[in-house]
Design an enzyme around this catalytic site. Structure first.
Site, PDB file in Angstrom:
ATOM      1  N   GLY A 255      47.846   2.889  33.746  1.00  0.00           N
ATOM      2  CA  GLY A 255      48.978   3.793  33.544  1.00  0.00           C
ATOM      3  C   GLY A 255      49.131   4.189  32.091  1.00  0.00           C
ATOM      4  CG  ASN A 256      50.697   7.671  31.047  1.00  0.00           C
ATOM      5  OD1 ASN A 256      51.861   7.987  30.853  1.00  0.00           O
ATOM      6  ND2 ASN A 256      49.989   8.167  32.051  1.00  0.00           N
ATOM      7  NE  ARG A 257      54.535   2.969  24.764  1.00  0.00           N
ATOM      8  CZ  ARG A 257      54.814   3.083  23.471  1.00  0.00           C
ATOM      9  NH1 ARG A 257      53.822   3.247  22.611  1.00  0.00           N
ATOM     10  NH2 ARG A 257      56.052   3.012  23.043  1.00  0.00           N
ATOM     11  CB  SER A 258      54.562   9.671  30.181  1.00  0.00           C
ATOM     12  OG  SER A 258      55.464  10.716  30.419  1.00  0.00           O
TER      13      SER A 258
END
Ligand code: CTP
Ligand code: CA
Length: 232
Positions: A33-36
């Site tokens: 995943g990512n931090r958005s």
């Protein structure tokens, strides 16, 4: 009441916005995943709707507290990049404006394990994940755009200087074929999970169309302003 007092300068426009971050499964319990957080994309959807647009938000893992502020907006939830791409391609053909604010995973796991990966099965050898590249949704939407449609991309960069930020944005906008690219600098402590944002908006002439700094709502209104300006 506040919304009713705002200028309805986006009335008559159908706008599709993506927000959040996609998650690519590794096994039934893990993902890449990512931090958005989805806050900037959601703020754009809110701003456009308050200004009279008919808005669909395609939300990839956007917090429930953020979605709760989207009354009156058609919210479609997705998980992976493939799902996001599918829903965007479903809605884009009838949209006047497409805004890709979501952070899309560049890669997915080649073979998703149907059962949890265990250390017992690994037997002391750390596993290697084989990745495959996801389709570029923005580039595809820009390539297939219909006459008069405005395509907006986003880019979160970790530039060396302010000049480098703009140069990266110019190159990326060209690669994607977007009409506008909204660029912001991010870092370990910058850009994510915060109420504020600072962006530079690059246009199709490779110029800085606008810069905006403030709450994500203020930045959202600046993005809507830039969209209306290119369509004027
Ligand atoms: N994007 C997309 N599909 C992808 C990757 C990105 O539609 N598979 C969109 C994002 O939603 C964003 C824009 O493209 O609007 C730029 O995303 P970014 O990750 O900065 O672009 P990349 O080409 O993946 O470049 P980088 O190597 O810097 O990650
Ligand atoms: Ca990327």
């Amino acid at each position: 009441i506040a919304a009713a007092l705002r200028p309805q300068d986006a009335a008559g426009l159908r706008i599709v916005v993506s927000a959040g971050g996609t998650r690519e499964p590794i096994d039934p319990v893990r993902y890449l995943g990512n931090r958005s957080s989805g806050r900037q994309g959601a703020a754009i959807a809110r701003a456009a709707a308050d200004r009279g647009a008919e808005v669909t938000l395609v939300a990839a893992h956007v917090d429930d507290v953020v979605v709760a502020e989207l009354a009156g907006i058609d919210v479609r939830r997705v998980g992976t990049a493939a799902e996001l791409g599918q829903v965007m391609r479903e809605f884009a053909p009838t949209a006047d404006v497409v805004i890709m604010a979501a952070a899309v995973a560049d890669y997915r796991v080649a073979e998703v394990a149907q059962r949890k990966l265990t250390k017992e099965a690994a037997n002391g050898v750390p596993p290697t994940l084989e990745l495959v590249e996801n389709d570029d949704i923005l580039a595809t939407l820009a390539r297939d755009r219909r006459e008069g449609q405005t395509i907006v991309g986003f880019a979160a960069e970790t530039p060396e200087t302010g000049e480098d930020l703009v140069e990266r944005g110019v190159r990326k906008r060209r690669r994607k074929g977007a009409d506008l690219l909204v660029v912001n600098a991010v870092g370990w402590t910058q850009g994510f999970e915060s109420a504020d944002n600072t962006v530079t908006i690059i246009d199709a002439r490779d110029s800085v169309a606008a810069s905006a700094s403030g709450t994500k709502r203020e930045v959202a209104d600046a993005v809507v302003d830039a969209v209306l300006a290119v369509r004027a």
